[in-house]
Design a protein around this motif. Structure first.
Motif, PDB file in Angstrom:
ATOM      1  N   ASP A  12     -20.151  77.336  80.217  1.00  0.00           N
ATOM      2  CA  ASP A  12     -21.304  77.774  79.428  1.00  0.00           C
ATOM      3  C   ASP A  12     -20.849  77.988  77.986  1.00  0.00           C
ATOM      4  N   PRO A  13     -21.779  78.246  77.050  1.00  0.00           N
ATOM      5  CA  PRO A  13     -21.369  78.345  75.638  1.00  0.00           C
ATOM      6  C   PRO A  13     -20.209  79.312  75.404  1.00  0.00           C
ATOM      7  N   ALA A  14     -20.151  80.404  76.179  1.00  0.00           N
ATOM      8  CA  ALA A  14     -19.056  81.372  75.965  1.00  0.00           C
ATOM      9  C   ALA A  14     -17.713  80.751  76.355  1.00  0.00           C
ATOM     10  N   SER A  15     -17.695  80.026  77.476  1.00  0.00           N
ATOM     11  CA  SER A  15     -16.409  79.430  77.897  1.00  0.00           C
ATOM     12  C   SER A  15     -15.995  78.295  76.957  1.00  0.00           C
ATOM     13  N   TRP A  16     -16.999  77.577  76.410  1.00  0.00           N
ATOM     14  CA  TRP A  16     -16.669  76.530  75.425  1.00  0.00           C
ATOM     15  C   TRP A  16     -16.073  77.173  74.170  1.00  0.00           C
ATOM     16  N   ALA A  17     -16.672  78.316  73.766  1.00  0.00           N
ATOM     17  CA  ALA A  17     -16.189  78.995  72.557  1.00  0.00           C
ATOM     18  C   ALA A  17     -14.745  79.460  72.765  1.00  0.00           C
ATOM     19  N   LEU A  72     -11.921  70.621  85.042  1.00  0.00           N
ATOM     20  CA  LEU A  72     -12.337  71.546  86.103  1.00  0.00           C
ATOM     21  C   LEU A  72     -13.248  70.855  87.121  1.00  0.00           C
ATOM     22  N   LEU A  73     -13.102  69.560  87.260  1.00  0.00           N
ATOM     23  CA  LEU A  73     -13.786  68.782  88.302  1.00  0.00           C
ATOM     24  C   LEU A  73     -15.290  69.037  88.393  1.00  0.00           C
ATOM     25  N   GLY A  74     -15.965  68.857  87.270  1.00  0.00           N
ATOM     26  CA  GLY A  74     -17.421  68.922  87.318  1.00  0.00           C
ATOM     27  C   GLY A  74     -18.023  70.245  86.867  1.00  0.00           C
ATOM     28  N   GLU A  75     -17.179  71.259  86.637  1.00  0.00           N
ATOM     29  CA  GLU A  75     -17.696  72.556  86.155  1.00  0.00           C
ATOM     30  C   GLU A  75     -17.949  72.424  84.645  1.00  0.00           C
ATOM     31  N   GLU A  76     -19.222  72.540  84.255  1.00  0.00           N
ATOM     32  CA  GLU A  76     -19.534  72.309  82.836  1.00  0.00           C
ATOM     33  C   GLU A  76     -19.315  73.535  81.967  1.00  0.00           C
ATOM     34  N   VAL A  89     -17.182  68.358  72.903  1.00  0.00           N
ATOM     35  CA  VAL A  89     -15.752  68.182  73.217  1.00  0.00           C
ATOM     36  C   VAL A  89     -15.333  69.209  74.275  1.00  0.00           C
ATOM     37  N   ALA A  90     -15.718  70.471  74.059  1.00  0.00           N
ATOM     38  CA  ALA A  90     -15.358  71.543  75.006  1.00  0.00           C
ATOM     39  C   ALA A  90     -15.976  71.277  76.378  1.00  0.00           C
ATOM     40  N   LYS A  91     -17.229  70.817  76.363  1.00  0.00           N
ATOM     41  CA  LYS A  91     -17.934  70.519  77.625  1.00  0.00           C
ATOM     42  C   LYS A  91     -17.227  69.388  78.376  1.00  0.00           C
ATOM     43  N   TRP A  92     -16.788  68.382  77.619  1.00  0.00           N
ATOM     44  CA  TRP A  92     -16.103  67.230  78.205  1.00  0.00           C
ATOM     45  C   TRP A  92     -14.816  67.668  78.908  1.00  0.00           C
ATOM     46  N   PHE A  93     -14.022  68.499  78.206  1.00  0.00           N
ATOM     47  CA  PHE A  93     -12.766  68.979  78.800  1.00  0.00           C
ATOM     48  C   PHE A  93     -13.034  69.802  80.052  1.00  0.00           C
ATOM     49  N   HIS A  94     -14.061  70.672  79.988  1.00  0.00           N
ATOM     50  CA  HIS A  94     -14.401  71.482  81.161  1.00  0.00           C
ATOM     51  C   HIS A  94     -14.757  70.580  82.337  1.00  0.00           C
ATOM     52  N   LYS A  95     -15.600  69.584  82.029  1.00  0.00           N
ATOM     53  CA  LYS A  95     -16.137  68.737  83.092  1.00  0.00           C
ATOM     54  C   LYS A  95     -15.044  67.958  83.805  1.00  0.00           C
ATOM     55  N   TYR A  96     -14.101  67.436  83.042  1.00  0.00           N
ATOM     56  CA  TYR A  96     -13.088  66.588  83.665  1.00  0.00           C
ATOM     57  C   TYR A  96     -11.869  67.361  84.160  1.00  0.00           C
ATOM     58  N   PHE A 130      -4.178  73.045  78.296  1.00  0.00           N
ATOM     59  CA  PHE A 130      -4.016  73.708  79.596  1.00  0.00           C
ATOM     60  C   PHE A 130      -4.183  75.226  79.485  1.00  0.00           C
ATOM     61  N   VAL A 131      -3.553  75.835  78.468  1.00  0.00           N
ATOM     62  CA  VAL A 131      -3.631  77.301  78.337  1.00  0.00           C
ATOM     63  C   VAL A 131      -5.073  77.705  78.010  1.00  0.00           C
ATOM     64  N   ALA A 132      -5.719  76.942  77.112  1.00  0.00           N
ATOM     65  CA  ALA A 132      -7.097  77.271  76.736  1.00  0.00           C
ATOM     66  C   ALA A 132      -8.036  77.129  77.943  1.00  0.00           C
ATOM     67  N   THR A 133      -7.811  76.109  78.766  1.00  0.00           N
ATOM     68  CA  THR A 133      -8.672  75.926  79.945  1.00  0.00           C
ATOM     69  C   THR A 133      -8.440  77.061  80.951  1.00  0.00           C
ATOM     70  N   THR A 134      -7.178  77.506  81.074  1.00  0.00           N
ATOM     71  CA  THR A 134      -6.906  78.645  81.962  1.00  0.00           C
ATOM     72  C   THR A 134      -7.689  79.865  81.492  1.00  0.00           C
ATOM     73  N   ALA A 135      -7.673  80.102  80.159  1.00  0.00           N
ATOM     74  CA  ALA A 135      -8.389  81.262  79.609  1.00  0.00           C
ATOM     75  C   ALA A 135      -9.884  81.147  79.909  1.00  0.00           C
ATOM     76  N   SER A 136     -10.462  79.951  79.732  1.00  0.00           N
ATOM     77  CA  SER A 136     -11.902  79.842  79.985  1.00  0.00           C
ATOM     78  C   SER A 136     -12.199  79.934  81.483  1.00  0.00           C
ATOM     79  N   THR A 137     -11.218  79.547  82.331  1.00  0.00           N
ATOM     80  CA  THR A 137     -11.421  79.727  83.784  1.00  0.00           C
ATOM     81  C   THR A 137     -11.418  81.215  84.137  1.00  0.00           C
ATOM     82  N   ILE A 138     -10.553  81.982  83.457  1.00  0.00           N
ATOM     83  CA  ILE A 138     -10.543  83.435  83.679  1.00  0.00           C
ATOM     84  C   ILE A 138     -11.922  84.003  83.348  1.00  0.00           C
TER      85      ILE A 138
END
Lengths: 111, 284
Positions: free
Chosen positions: B25-30, B19-23, B10-17, B122-130
């Motif tokens: 890593d396990p830490a960012s999914w966590a 963040l336009l293809g950025e999959e 699920v986390a990988k799916w959200f990252h991929k779509y 959105f907030v969680a994805t921003t945190a994993s982008t950081i």
């Protein structure tokens, strides 16, 4: 990735939308109230907004997709032409209209 | 597939779509999963305790909660007054357009979960982008510092507009940095698309747009790389689109500067469902 499946559908939707918008804007400029009345009857708000969505989002999607596809390839010098993508769909629209209303005027490749 | 694998996917799916293809890593999914679950838990707790997340209005920080939900729904569910112009001016339109399909469901609209579900992501994805920008322990610490700050928690549980702007601006910055490191124009295309989207979500993002434009021009000008001419206008299409919208609807391209109405006056139909719901909310 959904893009390989999604982009032909988007492309068809954008081409159809542009073809219809050419007729609509043509009628608007020429004050052709009869055609505009037909449009109002044929396209209630949800259909009109769906067309508007295709016009805006579809064009942006295909513009960025074209920009992405030529980037980092030996064709990357063509990147500025990707910005002309919306114009391309109007040309496709004109071709579609010619094909429907004046098929003999279609300039086919000579063999 | 066990629960751990499912959550990872699920986390990988959200990252991929998102963040336009950025999959990632396990830490960012966590990071993503921990924060989304925490935010949703908080939002559901608010709904259980008070019946709605709109109580966050009382923090006097997220005081536009109800207004954003209202604008999103009034575009399509306002009787004879349903129209695109209800997006109004002043507030940029992207968030209301994204929120629109969620507000149609009465339960999500009244409880405010329509906004909370989106903003948590959105907030969680921003945190994993950081995390993806900084990497390592530093990335983890800053991602969680951002994710568990009071403002982020309020943003993630409300229908406030900031999260979508932050997410898109951070994602654009991430790809702009990758372009700076690698010189790849594909990374720049992603930065361009995300920055354009950000500029239709928050005015702060226009500064990010300006910064990326300057960085790109300064980096490429010396090399006389004219291909770059394609990327800068593509980045500013959102701003141009907003000016055209203001001109088409209000007759003045700069209406968003001088206009005072987030929603055009006289656009509320007394027969619409939203007026009933708002009436009952105000009455309660």
């Amino acid at each position: 990735m959904l893009i390989p499946y999604f982009s032909p559908i988007v492309a068809m939707a954008v081409a159809i939308t542009h073809t219809l918008f050419i007729l609509y804007w043509g009628a608007y400029i020429l004050h052709a109230s009869t055609i505009l009345a037909i449009y109002d009857a044929l396209f209630p708000a949800p259909v009109f907004y769906w067309g508007l969505f295709n016009l805006v989002v579809g064009n942006l999607f295909l513009l960025y997709l074209s920009l992405y596809m030529v980037s980092d390839t030996r064709y990357s010098r063509l990147a500025p032409y990707a910005l002309l993508m919306p114009l391309y769909w109007y040309l496709v629209g004109i071709i579609a209209l010619i094909a429907v209303f004046a098929p003999r005027a279609w300039r086919k490749t000579e063999r | 597939m066990n629960t751990k694998q499912l959550l990872g996917n699920v986390a990988k799916w959200f990252h991929k779509y998102l963040l336009l293809g950025e999959e990632g890593d396990p830490a960012s999914w966590a990071i993503f999963l921990v924060l989304v679950l925490a935010y949703l838990g908080f939002s559901l707790g608010l709904v259980k305790a008070f019946g709605t997340t709109l109580v966050l209005e009382f923090t006097r920080y997220a005081h536009d909660n109800a207004a954003h939900l209202y604008i999103a729904r009034t575009i399509i569910d306002n009787g004879e007054y349903s129209r695109l112009a209800n997006l109004g001016t002043v507030w940029l339109p992207l968030y209301h357009l994204v929120l629109m399909p969620f507000t149609v469901i009465d339960k999500l609209y009244v409880t405010g979960l329509a906004g909370a579900l989106l903003n948590a992501v959105f907030v969680a994805t921003t945190a994993s982008t950081i995390y993806l920008v900084l990497r390592g322990w530093l990335g983890l610490v800053f991602a969680f510092m951002y994710g568990f700050s009071v403002y982020s928690i309020i943003h993630a549980s409300s229908s406030y507009m900031v999260p979508i702007g932050q997410f898109l601006a951070f994602a654009a910055t991430y790809y702009a940095l990758r372009y700076n490191e690698t010189g790849s124009l594909r990374e720049l295309t992603k930065a361009t698309a995300l920055a354009m989207a950000a500029s239709t979500a928050r005015y702060e993002a226009w500064l990010v747009l300006l910064a990326i434009t300057l960085a790109v021009v300064l980096r490429e000008a010396g090399k006389r790389n004219w291909v770059i001419a394609a990327y800068v206008p593509a980045m500013w299409l959102g701003v141009v689109g907003w000016l055209i919208y203001n001109w088409a609807i209000f007759g003045n391209p700069l209406e968003f500067i001088v206009g005072v109405f987030p929603v055009p006056p006289g656009t509320i139909s007394s027969s619409s469902i939203i007026s009933h719901i708002h009436g009952s909310l105000i009455a309660s």
